[in-house]
Design an enzyme around this catalytic site. Structure first.
Site, PDB file in Angstrom:
ATOM      1  N   GLU A   4      -7.239 -27.870   7.285  1.00 30.55           N
ATOM      2  CA  GLU A   4      -8.455 -28.360   7.902  1.00 30.55           C
ATOM      3  C   GLU A   4      -8.106 -29.815   8.113  1.00 30.55           C
ATOM      4  OE1 GLU A   4     -11.254 -26.534   9.320  1.00 30.55           O
ATOM      5  OE2 GLU A   4     -11.257 -28.444  10.162  1.00 30.55           O
ATOM      6  N   ASP A   5      -8.169 -30.467   9.324  1.00 34.65           N
ATOM      7  CA  ASP A   5      -8.222 -32.021   9.443  1.00 34.65           C
ATOM      8  C   ASP A   5      -6.805 -32.720   8.659  1.00 34.65           C
ATOM      9  OD1 ASP A   5     -10.641 -31.340  10.869  1.00 34.65           O
ATOM     10  OD2 ASP A   5     -11.813 -32.685   9.596  1.00 34.65           O
TER      11      ASP A   5
ATOM     12  N   TYR B 120     -22.934 -29.807   8.048  1.00 34.27           N
ATOM     13  CA  TYR B 120     -21.874 -29.560   8.733  1.00 34.27           C
ATOM     14  C   TYR B 120     -22.046 -30.768  10.027  1.00 34.27           C
ATOM     15  CZ  TYR B 120     -18.135 -27.426  11.453  1.00 34.27           C
ATOM     16  OH  TYR B 120     -16.899 -27.061  11.946  1.00 34.27           O
TER      17      TYR B 120
ATOM     18  N   ASN C 174     -17.817 -24.993  18.944  1.00 32.66           N
ATOM     19  CA  ASN C 174     -16.962 -25.721  17.768  1.00 32.66           C
ATOM     20  C   ASN C 174     -16.603 -24.387  17.003  1.00 32.66           C
ATOM     21  OD1 ASN C 174     -16.987 -26.316  14.801  1.00 32.66           O
ATOM     22  ND2 ASN C 174     -18.128 -28.265  15.582  1.00 32.66           N
TER      23      ASN C 174
ATOM     24  N   ASP D  97      -7.304 -24.399  11.254  1.00 36.34           N
ATOM     25  CA  ASP D  97      -8.682 -24.556  11.940  1.00 36.34           C
ATOM     26  C   ASP D  97      -8.666 -25.109  13.112  1.00 36.34           C
ATOM     27  OD1 ASP D  97     -11.169 -23.577  12.153  1.00 36.34           O
ATOM     28  OD2 ASP D  97     -11.869 -25.462  11.299  1.00 36.34           O
ATOM     29  N   ASP D  98      -8.063 -26.657  13.200  1.00 37.79           N
ATOM     30  CA  ASP D  98      -8.472 -27.587  14.314  1.00 37.79           C
ATOM     31  C   ASP D  98      -7.483 -26.915  15.506  1.00 37.79           C
ATOM     32  OD1 ASP D  98      -9.922 -29.452  12.954  1.00 37.79           O
ATOM     33  OD2 ASP D  98      -8.255 -29.449  11.612  1.00 37.79           O
TER      34      ASP D  98
ATOM     35  N   ARG E 239      -7.422 -36.684   8.948  1.00 31.35           N
ATOM     36  CA  ARG E 239      -7.919 -37.166  10.307  1.00 31.35           C
ATOM     37  C   ARG E 239      -9.319 -36.389  10.083  1.00 31.35           C
ATOM     38  NH1 ARG E 239     -10.247 -33.820  12.866  1.00 31.35           N
ATOM     39  NH2 ARG E 239      -8.942 -32.266  13.958  1.00 31.35           N
TER      40      ARG E 239
ATOM     41  N   ASN F 233     -15.934 -34.354  17.576  1.00 30.09           N
ATOM     42  CA  ASN F 233     -17.020 -34.526  16.609  1.00 30.09           C
ATOM     43  C   ASN F 233     -16.684 -36.035  15.958  1.00 30.09           C
ATOM     44  OD1 ASN F 233     -17.822 -31.964  17.113  1.00 30.09           O
ATOM     45  ND2 ASN F 233     -16.097 -31.241  16.046  1.00 30.09           N
TER      46      ASN F 233
ATOM     47  N   LYS G 102     -17.365 -26.450   5.425  1.00 26.22           N
ATOM     48  CA  LYS G 102     -16.896 -25.581   6.252  1.00 26.22           C
ATOM     49  C   LYS G 102     -17.094 -24.114   5.321  1.00 26.22           C
ATOM     50  CE  LYS G 102     -14.392 -27.475   9.569  1.00 26.22           C
ATOM     51  NZ  LYS G 102     -14.368 -27.108  10.976  1.00 26.22           N
TER      52      LYS G 102
HETATM   53  N1  LIG Z   1     -15.152 -28.657  18.886  1.00 22.00           N
HETATM   54  C1  LIG Z   1     -14.295 -28.502  17.828  1.00 22.00           C
HETATM   55  O1  LIG Z   1     -14.643 -27.316  17.261  1.00 22.00           O
HETATM   56  C2  LIG Z   1     -12.989 -29.276  17.308  1.00 22.00           C
HETATM   57  C3  LIG Z   1     -13.191 -30.737  17.678  1.00 22.00           C
HETATM   58  N2  LIG Z   1     -11.977 -31.537  17.317  1.00 22.00           N
HETATM   59  C4  LIG Z   1     -12.310 -32.904  17.403  1.00 22.00           C
HETATM   60  O2  LIG Z   1     -11.026 -33.417  18.411  1.00 22.00           O
HETATM   61  C5  LIG Z   1     -10.469 -34.459  18.040  1.00 22.00           C
HETATM   62  C6  LIG Z   1      -9.114 -34.707  18.009  1.00 22.00           C
HETATM   63  O3  LIG Z   1      -8.662 -34.103  16.817  1.00 22.00           O
HETATM   64  P1  LIG Z   1      -7.122 -33.873  16.467  1.00 22.00           P
HETATM   65  O4  LIG Z   1      -6.499 -33.226  17.760  1.00 22.00           O
HETATM   66  O5  LIG Z   1      -7.033 -32.910  15.442  1.00 22.00           O
HETATM   67  O6  LIG Z   1      -6.680 -35.142  16.388  1.00 22.00           O
HETATM   68  P2  LIG Z   1      -5.410 -35.821  16.741  1.00 22.00           P
HETATM   69  O7  LIG Z   1      -5.304 -37.120  15.973  1.00 22.00           O
HETATM   70  O8  LIG Z   1      -4.327 -34.757  16.297  1.00 22.00           O
HETATM   71  O9  LIG Z   1      -5.118 -36.272  18.255  1.00 22.00           O
HETATM   72  C7  LIG Z   1      -5.861 -37.124  18.848  1.00 22.00           C
HETATM   73  C8  LIG Z   1      -5.310 -37.083  20.182  1.00 22.00           C
HETATM   74  O10 LIG Z   1      -6.309 -37.929  21.094  1.00 22.00           O
HETATM   75  C9  LIG Z   1      -5.674 -38.766  21.763  1.00 22.00           C
HETATM   76  N3  LIG Z   1      -6.588 -40.101  21.821  1.00 22.00           N
HETATM   77  C10 LIG Z   1      -6.969 -41.145  21.286  1.00 22.00           C
HETATM   78  N4  LIG Z   1      -7.726 -41.797  21.941  1.00 22.00           N
HETATM   79  C11 LIG Z   1      -7.728 -41.395  23.131  1.00 22.00           C
HETATM   80  C12 LIG Z   1      -8.115 -42.115  24.379  1.00 22.00           C
HETATM   81  N5  LIG Z   1      -8.767 -43.154  24.372  1.00 22.00           N
HETATM   82  N6  LIG Z   1      -7.939 -41.367  25.660  1.00 22.00           N
HETATM   83  C13 LIG Z   1      -7.092 -40.221  25.465  1.00 22.00           C
HETATM   84  N7  LIG Z   1      -6.579 -39.669  24.497  1.00 22.00           N
HETATM   85  C14 LIG Z   1      -6.953 -40.337  23.289  1.00 22.00           C
HETATM   86  C15 LIG Z   1      -4.511 -39.338  20.841  1.00 22.00           C
HETATM   87  O11 LIG Z   1      -3.733 -39.896  21.538  1.00 22.00           O
HETATM   88  P3  LIG Z   1      -2.327 -40.607  20.747  1.00 22.00           P
HETATM   89  O12 LIG Z   1      -1.425 -39.631  20.218  1.00 22.00           O
HETATM   90  O13 LIG Z   1      -1.447 -41.584  21.915  1.00 22.00           O
HETATM   91  O14 LIG Z   1      -2.830 -41.629  19.884  1.00 22.00           O
HETATM   92  C16 LIG Z   1      -4.105 -37.931  20.382  1.00 22.00           C
HETATM   93  O15 LIG Z   1      -3.385 -37.287  21.408  1.00 22.00           O
HETATM   94  C17 LIG Z   1     -11.512 -34.809  16.985  1.00 22.00           C
HETATM   95  O16 LIG Z   1     -12.449 -35.943  17.309  1.00 22.00           O
HETATM   96  C18 LIG Z   1     -12.061 -33.583  16.353  1.00 22.00           C
HETATM   97  O17 LIG Z   1     -13.439 -34.023  15.915  1.00 22.00           O
HETATM   98  C19 LIG Z   1     -11.049 -30.843  16.429  1.00 22.00           C
HETATM   99  C20 LIG Z   1     -10.989 -29.601  16.280  1.00 22.00           C
HETATM  100  C21 LIG Z   1     -12.227 -28.697  16.501  1.00 22.00           C
HETATM  101  C1  LIG Z   2     -14.831 -29.149  13.937  1.00 20.01           C
HETATM  102  C2  LIG Z   2     -13.736 -29.332  13.488  1.00 20.01           C
HETATM  103  O1  LIG Z   2     -13.086 -28.883  12.735  1.00 20.01           O
HETATM  104  C3  LIG Z   2     -13.152 -31.072  13.660  1.00 20.01           C
HETATM  105  O2  LIG Z   2     -14.039 -31.662  14.577  1.00 20.01           O
HETATM  106  O3  LIG Z   2     -12.190 -31.104  13.162  1.00 20.01           O
HETATM  107 MG   LIG Z   3     -11.431 -29.875  11.673  1.00 24.77          MG
END
Ligand SMILES: NC(=O)C1=CN([C@@H]2O[C@H](COP(=O)(O)OP(=O)(O)OC[C@H]3O[C@@H](n4cnc5c(N)ncnc54)[C@H](OP(=O)(O)O)[C@@H]3O)[C@@H](O)[C@H]2O)C=CC1
Ligand SMILES: CC(=O)C(=O)O
Ligand SMILES: [Mg+2]
Length: 618
Positions: free
Chosen positions: A281-282, A139, A511, A304-305, A192, A467, A210
């Protein structure tokens, strides 16, 4: 033909169990019927029609060197494996020594995959017994690298791919999957993957990883899981230009074409596996939200996200209230900055807003939104018109210029602050108590921002949740250094505890893996027809209340991944409770047996059980 009536009964009962007709079989009933020398009381059996090498090469049947002599005889494998029968503990010794001899995390990943491909029972035993160490391989963070290199390290088929050239065929294709009972499906379109962007069909390692946690952490049976990639193309130029790439070599489908593709797949799955839980997912924003809204009331599914991340992040924030000596229902007093306005950022913040509303200390939902400042890659979602005349530098930006902002994100718009204000200025202006990173952007929690935060509050809550590790908004060392060791810290991928001025500072991992295995277990046991917001809210509260006072004092917010099975049991019990309360459960409650016992009993535990060969025409 099976002539022995005892064996026939065992086979029939086992088949009913395996095919899902009987969910809580009586082990005693099964085994007292059996009449084999190596069948003990309280033991289950597995049956197969296979013979010889086919048994050895089937990872769901294989025991490697652990087949007993009588099994070797009846399965026709005598002489096909080394003569000495080696019990599982010896196999584990050998495997762990070889695994730890691998030089890089990716080599360990390949080693683990090879083990899963030849002996799933041993793979899951190893994983469960070493969850903290090995979840970092199968993972996050290593799974991220494995996705990026998927087309180089690919060895053996696992999971299903539905691609753009399969349109019109999916309802037939689902029948190629060899198992009739599927409880959990994890599906991605690879758009993503973690914080690594569009990885197309290479994203397959994510559903596989997962689902390994569903089995290891949630006790779902390995025969009842299905990893899926929807290959709608990729916009990743590097992959498109790589002759070794294994996915479709065209750009992503979008718009109606995309949604009708997903729709065909959902219908195909519903046709063959109407009861299966589907985990999206993603998927990139806004597809992630659009698909969730399209299917959540029609199908047993969740994202999930958006949703499980929300449950775990909320659990972390609630537990941090306790760790800071505040009441858990004083969430409305927090000032929360969220960096990232995508699926995860919006999902997590919606969960926090729901919780504030539920706690009843805000007058309206709007008031709850006002406690959260959200930034995307341009900066704060603020007022594009505010004072634009006098700033000179920043041209007024109409909301239309922020084309990607939608109604969900605009709920967080701060009318009294400039649009696109940078993080450090936001922090200085509002003195947040909590900062969340869900941006996938490494290092965006700058020293200036975190130091400014630490000036305003005694115990800054710093959660860089992106991540894999290299996408983290800051490291654990940085967070403690910049806050004089006062931070309450959690990251999405694991960091080691930090020694700060001779004292240990605890690192938590927030997570969604802490939530989805328990959710899946609860849904499977209760046979719930839908996944609801209440299930995630109750999951959050359950996890938030798991740490002891002492742990909280030391900065531990909830149990770590090594306790995942225990956490999953608690989460599953809560999810079942909600499913029964909301009238969504279809499994009969058993008189005199507690939900927790039912859950415990239904969790698959990897151990070798006697294998019996049966005639396929029985
Ligand atoms: N810990 C956990 O369990 C989880 C962690 N995550 C992590 O969250 C992250 C985002 O996932 P997700 O929301 O699905 O992705 P998305 O692509 O849907 O969203 C990413 C967001 O981050 C913004 N962004 C990108 N670069 C920057 C920056 N330099 N400064 C500020 N904001 C920024 C983007 O802005 P813009 O729209 O303007 O490009 C967008 O709003 C991933 O790295 C993922 O691994 C996700 C799910 C679970
Ligand atoms: C943990 C997870 O689902 C992610 O980073 O997208
Ligand atoms: Mg995910």
């Amino acid at each position: 033909m099976l002539r022995n009536p005892a064996l026939k009964a065992v086979h029939a009962a086992t088949q009913r169990y395996v095919s899902g007709q009987v969910r809580n079989y009586s082990r005693r009933a099964l085994t007292t019927l059996a009449n084999f020398p190596d069948l003990r009381m309280e033991t289950m059996v597995q049956t197969t029609t296979k013979h010889g090498m086919d048994v050895i090469h089937d990872p769901l049947l294989s025991k490697g060197t652990a087949f007993s002599l009588s099994e070797r005889e009846r399965l026709g494998i005598r002489g096909l494996v080394p003569p000495r029968t080696q019990e599982m503990d010896k196999q584990l010794q050998r495997i762990i020594r070889n695994l730890r001899g691998c030089r890089t995390p990716l080599e360990k990943f390949v080693f683990m995959t090879a083990l899963q491909d030849r002996n799933e029972t041993l793979y899951y035993r190893l994983l469960i017994d070493n969850l903290e160490e090995l979840s970092q391989i199968i993972y996050t963070p290593t799974v991220g690298e494995a996705c990026q290199r998927f087309h180089s390290i690919y060895r053996r088929a696992r999971g299903m791919y539905f691609s753009s050239h399969d349109r019109g065929q999916m309802a037939a294709m689902v029948h190629n999957w060899p198992h009739d009972q599927v409880d959990v499906i994890v599906v991605t379109d690879g758009s993503r993957v973690l914080g690594l962007g569009d990885l197309g069909a290479n994203g397959m390692q994510i559903p596989i990883g997962k689902l390994s946690l569903y089995v290891a952490g949630g006790g779902i049976r390995p025969t009842s899981i299905l990893p899926v990639v929807l290959d709608v193309g990729t916009n990743n130029e590097e992959l498109l230009n790589d002759p070794l790439y294994l996915g479709m070599g065209h750009r992503r489908l979008d718009g109606d074409e995309y949604y009708s593709f997903v729709d065909e797949w959902v219908h195909a799955i519903q046709n063959r596996y109407p009861d299966a839980l589907i985990q999206f997912e993603d998927f990139k924003y806004p597809h992630a939200y659009n698909l969730l809204h399209k299917y959540q009331d029609k199908v047993c599914c969740f994202n999930d996200d958006i949703q499980s991340t929300s449950a775990v992040a909320l659990a972390g924030v609630l537990a941090s209230l306790k760790a800071r000596g505040k009441a858990i229902d004083d969430l409305n007093e927090e000032r929360i900055v969220c960096v990232g306005a995508g699926s995860a950022g919006v999902g997590v913040c919606e969960g926090i807003v729901d919780c504030m509303v539920e706690q009843g200390k805000v007058k309206s939902r709007a008031e709850a939104y006002s406690r959260i400042w959200m930034l995307d890659q341009h900066g704060l979602i603020g007022n594009p018109h505010l004072g634009s005349e006098e700033t000179g530098k920043r041209a007024p930006i109409g909301l239309a210029d922020r084309a990607e902002l939608d109604e969900r994100q605009l709920q967080y718009l701060k009318k009294d602050m400039h649009d696109r204000t940078n993080l450090e200025d936001v922090v200085k202006a509002i003195k947040p108590t909590v900062i969340l990173g869900l941006s996938g952007a490494p290092g965006v929690f700058t020293e200036g921002a975190i130091r400014a935060m630490a000036e305003g509050v005694e115990k800054p809550v710093v959660f860089p949740l992106s991540n894999p590790t290299r996408s983290s908004e800051c490291s654990a060392e940085q967070a403690f250094e910049w806050t004089d060791g006062r931070a309450i810290f959690a990251s999405g991928s694991p960091f080691k505890d930090v020694e700060y001025k001779g004292e240990i500072r605890k690192v938590n991992q927030i997570n969604n893996a802490m939530s989805f295995p328990g959710l899946g277990l609860g849904i499977t046991v209760s046979r719930a027809t839908r996944v609801t917001g209440k299930m995630f809210m109750e999951t959050a509260i359950t996890i938030a209340n798991m740490a002891s006072e002492d742990q909280l004092k030391n900065g531990v917010l909830f149990p770590g991944v090594s306790s995942l099975r225990e956490v999953s049991k608690e989460v599953a019990a809560k999810v079942c409770e909600v499913a029964y309360e909301q009238g969504l459960a279809r499994a009969q409650l058993r008189q005199g047996v507690s939900l927790k016992d039912v859950i415990e009993e239904s969790m698959w535990d990897p151990e070798y059980v006697p294998t019996i060969r049966i005639d396929g025409h029985m």
